[in-house]
Design a protein around this motif. Structure first.
Motif: not given
Ligand SMILES: Nc1ncnc2c1ncn2[C@@H]1O[C@H](COP(=O)(O)OP(=O)(O)O)[C@@H](O)[C@H]1O
Ligand SMILES: [Mg+2]
Length: 265
Positions: A165-172
């Motif tokens: 699972x890739x977790x990035x910073x979420x959209x604004x």
């Protein structure tokens, strides 16, 4: 006591975890610090009513933390189980946090337990074989290699975690929703501004113009300082700006100028 904010599952990670759990496939979560990896796993364990054993890996993590140690009390030798053995015996959920910051020899031992037989020989104790109890489930996290102290995970260990699972910073807009779960006052427009600032700094860090990338921890902290009555500009300096002093005045001044342009003089 601070109430724990509920987890916002913005990219369907819980569903993926559920499918992996059903299929008995171990999971690797990949993403930079502060993107919600630990809170996701806690939330998932809770939803499954599972006991969660956690190990946070570092260079100082030894095999004994995983396997256990022999102890001698009043002339009697006993074996104190490490968390890997404990969770296998319990059939609980094991959370291996930041495994790519551990030394290679520690990881080798993990590999033994994670293969399809799900068992390990306790050479430290009596040489018995520990077989994982039904229901044993493992979730690991790694930080991207750009993080200091992280090493490449050996491919064979990587293959023990076929669900990734890739977790990035979420959209604004989603980051705003998340921050709002952690703060009580209404400071939406200031928080949006702080998220924009965080994203500028994240992008600069991604191309190595800055040495540090702020996470959701910082945008949440910003909101909490506003809750406490601090002004947006001061909060921004304290949470986002001052840290760059670590890399010298030029780096700090660069960020401070951005803060001033966004939050006024
Ligand atoms: N989707 C989310 N919903 C609610 N809170 C979140 C979410 N993602 C991150 N957070 C909050 O952000 C902070 C950092 O998250 P954490 O799980 O510790 O990140 P990581 O383990 O990736 O470093 C925590 O306070 C956490 O509660
Ligand atoms: Mg974490």
């Amino acid at each position: 006591m601070v109430k724990e904010a509920s987890y916002l599952d913005w990219n369907n990670s819980i569903q993926i975890l559920n499918k992996a759990h059903q299929a008995d496939l171990f999971v690797l979560i990949i993403g930079p610090k502060g993107t919600g990896k630990t809170s996701l796993v806690r939330d998932f364990a809770k939803s499954k009513n599972a006991k969660l054993e956690s190990i946070n890996f570092s260079l100082r993590t030894r095999e004994s933390h995983l396997i256990g140690t022999k102890t001698l009390t009043n002339g009697t030798v006993s074996f104190e189980e490490g968390l890997l053995i404990k969770s296998m015996n319990e059939g609980s959920m094991l959370y291996l946090d930041e495994i790519n910051s551990a030394e290679a020899d520690v990881l080798l031992r993990l590999d033994e337990a994670l293969d399809d037989r799900r068992q390990i020989t306790l050479k430290e104790s009596t040489g018995e074989i520990v077989k994982a109890k039904e229901g044993w489930f493992v979730i690991a996290t790694i930080n991207p290699l750009t993080h200091s102290g992280t090493k490449e995970l050996p491919p064979q260990l990587l293959s023990r975690f076929p669900v990734r699972i890739r977790l990035e910073y979420p959209p604004e807009d989603i980051e705003l929703e998340i921050v709002k779960r952690h703060v009580s006052g209404n400071h939406d427009s200031e928080i949006v501004q702080a998220i924009k600032l965080a994203n500028i700094l994240r992008q600069a860090a991604a191309v190595e113009e800055l040495f540090y990338s702020p996470s959701l921890r910082e945008t949440i902290a910003f909101g909490k300082l506003l809750d406490g009555g601090m002004s947006p500009k001061e909060s921004a300096k304290i949470v986002f700006g001052n840290v760059y002093t670590q890399w010298g005045n030029i780096e700090y001044q660069k960020v401070n100028d951005i803060i001033t342009s966004m939050f006024g003089n």
